[in-house]
Scaffold this motif. Structure first.
Motif, mmCIF file in Angstrom:
data_model
loop_
_atom_site.group_PDB
_atom_site.id
_atom_site.type_symbol
_atom_site.label_atom_id
_atom_site.label_comp_id
_atom_site.label_asym_id
_atom_site.label_seq_id
_atom_site.Cartn_x
_atom_site.Cartn_y
_atom_site.Cartn_z
ATOM 1 N N ASN A 8 50.195 29.125 33.616
ATOM 2 C CA ASN A 8 49.691 30.248 35.166
ATOM 3 C C ASN A 8 48.078 30.510 34.544
ATOM 4 O OD1 ASN A 8 52.305 31.046 36.267
ATOM 5 N ND2 ASN A 8 52.764 31.960 34.860
ATOM 6 N N LEU A 9 47.506 28.971 34.281
ATOM 7 C CA LEU A 9 46.008 29.238 34.351
ATOM 8 C C LEU A 9 45.041 30.067 35.096
ATOM 9 C CD1 LEU A 9 43.909 28.860 31.798
ATOM 10 C CD2 LEU A 9 44.237 25.934 32.406
ATOM 11 N N LEU A 10 45.467 29.102 36.499
ATOM 12 C CA LEU A 10 44.504 29.563 37.650
ATOM 13 C C LEU A 10 44.707 31.088 38.284
ATOM 14 C CD1 LEU A 10 42.540 28.347 39.503
ATOM 15 C CD2 LEU A 10 44.554 27.838 40.921
ATOM 16 N N LYS A 11 45.939 31.523 37.164
ATOM 17 C CA LYS A 11 46.420 32.739 38.039
ATOM 18 C C LYS A 11 45.588 33.452 37.069
ATOM 19 C CE LYS A 11 49.979 34.455 39.544
ATOM 20 N NZ LYS A 11 50.330 35.125 40.627
ATOM 21 N N SER A 12 46.178 33.496 35.733
ATOM 22 C CA SER A 12 44.936 34.627 34.746
ATOM 23 C C SER A 12 43.699 33.862 35.006
ATOM 24 C CB SER A 12 45.610 33.182 33.108
ATOM 25 O OG SER A 12 47.035 33.552 32.792
ATOM 26 N N VAL A 13 43.177 32.972 34.604
ATOM 27 C CA VAL A 13 41.380 33.110 35.135
ATOM 28 C C VAL A 13 41.043 34.525 36.584
ATOM 29 C CG1 VAL A 13 39.790 31.527 35.170
ATOM 30 C CG2 VAL A 13 41.101 30.945 34.006
ATOM 31 N N MET A 14 41.826 33.930 37.572
ATOM 32 C CA MET A 14 40.932 34.153 38.448
ATOM 33 C C MET A 14 41.589 35.769 38.406
ATOM 34 S SD MET A 14 39.985 32.328 40.821
ATOM 35 C CE MET A 14 40.620 33.113 42.329
ATOM 36 N N ILE A 119 33.734 30.083 32.590
ATOM 37 C CA ILE A 119 34.945 30.387 33.784
ATOM 38 C C ILE A 119 35.689 29.492 34.662
ATOM 39 C CG2 ILE A 119 35.636 31.871 35.352
ATOM 40 C CD1 ILE A 119 35.954 33.402 33.164
ATOM 41 N N LEU A 120 33.759 28.562 35.316
ATOM 42 C CA LEU A 120 34.296 28.199 36.201
ATOM 43 C C LEU A 120 34.924 26.774 35.894
ATOM 44 C CD1 LEU A 120 30.944 26.234 38.240
ATOM 45 C CD2 LEU A 120 33.284 24.603 37.291
ATOM 46 N N LEU A 121 34.847 26.371 35.199
ATOM 47 C CA LEU A 121 36.121 24.972 34.129
ATOM 48 C C LEU A 121 36.879 25.049 34.325
ATOM 49 C CD1 LEU A 121 33.045 23.897 31.579
ATOM 50 C CD2 LEU A 121 33.234 22.429 33.263
ATOM 51 N N LEU A 122 37.089 26.468 33.538
ATOM 52 C CA LEU A 122 38.360 27.273 33.934
ATOM 53 C C LEU A 122 39.387 26.861 35.037
ATOM 54 C CD1 LEU A 122 38.359 29.483 31.007
ATOM 55 C CD2 LEU A 122 39.218 27.077 30.301
ATOM 56 N N LYS A 123 38.718 27.529 35.594
ATOM 57 C CA LYS A 123 39.375 27.599 37.145
ATOM 58 C C LYS A 123 39.237 25.977 37.328
ATOM 59 C CE LYS A 123 37.150 31.438 38.321
ATOM 60 N NZ LYS A 123 35.940 32.077 39.549
ATOM 61 N N GLN A 124 38.409 24.750 37.239
ATOM 62 C CA GLN A 124 38.106 23.502 38.068
ATOM 63 C C GLN A 124 40.584 22.857 37.038
ATOM 64 O OE1 GLN A 124 34.635 22.061 36.877
ATOM 65 N NE2 GLN A 124 34.207 21.677 39.036
ATOM 66 N N ILE A 125 39.830 23.382 35.813
ATOM 67 C CA ILE A 125 41.435 22.848 35.524
ATOM 68 C C ILE A 125 42.741 23.853 35.553
ATOM 69 C CG2 ILE A 125 42.637 23.474 32.984
ATOM 70 C CD1 ILE A 125 39.460 22.831 31.387
ATOM 71 N N GLY A 126 42.330 24.728 36.056
ATOM 72 C CA GLY A 126 43.640 25.099 36.067
ATOM 73 C C GLY A 126 43.747 24.878 37.601
ATOM 74 N N LEU A 127 42.758 24.432 38.814
ATOM 75 C CA LEU A 127 42.876 24.028 40.196
ATOM 76 C C LEU A 127 43.877 22.507 39.768
ATOM 77 C CD1 LEU A 127 43.538 24.342 42.688
ATOM 78 C CD2 LEU A 127 40.586 24.077 42.906
ATOM 79 N N GLY A 128 43.466 21.635 39.151
ATOM 80 C CA GLY A 128 43.854 20.668 38.479
ATOM 81 C C GLY A 128 45.828 20.567 38.077
#
Length: 136
Positions: A8-14, A119-128
């Motif tokens: 759940n990377l994207l949820k966690s980062v958000m 954080i921007l990069l983690l969001k991009q990875i999570g979205l992908g």
């Protein structure tokens, strides 16, 4: 724990960005005067209070998006764009307004820019990952 974070990377980062932004907003409200002295004459308490309001709104937005079962792609893209603008704005301030900043202020701005870029990069990875999972 790391397996759940990775899943759940994207949820966690958000959610983490939301909590951090809220804490930063509260800290800026509480310590605008002393932080202004630390950062430099360009960072007036009024400007820092304006950033505090922004951080509270930004944090609430991230928490709302992060609480969704599958965070909205449009909302995440908006967050990524906002992070990108933050990094560009930070670089511009460091280049154009360094005369009105202390060394500590320049360091804090640079540190924040690097953290936001991460954080921007983690969001991009999570979205992908979210997009690939939706296709599979």
């Amino acid at each position: 724990m790391f397996a759940a974070l990775n899943r759940n990377l994207l949820k966690s980062v958000m959610l983490a960005d939301g909590v951090f932004s809220l804490v930063a907003g509260i800290a800026l409200f509480a310590f605008a005067g002393p932080l202004s002295d630390l950062v430099g004459p360009h960072a007036t308490p009024a400007i820092l209070t304006g950033f505090a309001v922004f951080f509270l709104l930004w944090g609430a937005f991230h928490l709302a998006v992060g609480r969704q079962e599958r965070p909205s792609q449009a909302a995440v893209r908006f967050a990524i764009a906002g992070d990108g603008l933050w990094v560009l704005g930070s670089v511009a301030v460091l280049l154009l307004a360094r005369g009105g900043l202390t060394l500590a202020g320049m360091g804090l701005i640079a540190l924040a820019a690097v953290a936001v870029a991460d954080i921007l990069l983690l969001k991009q990875i999570g979205l992908g990952r979210q997009q690939r999972a939706a296709i599979a």
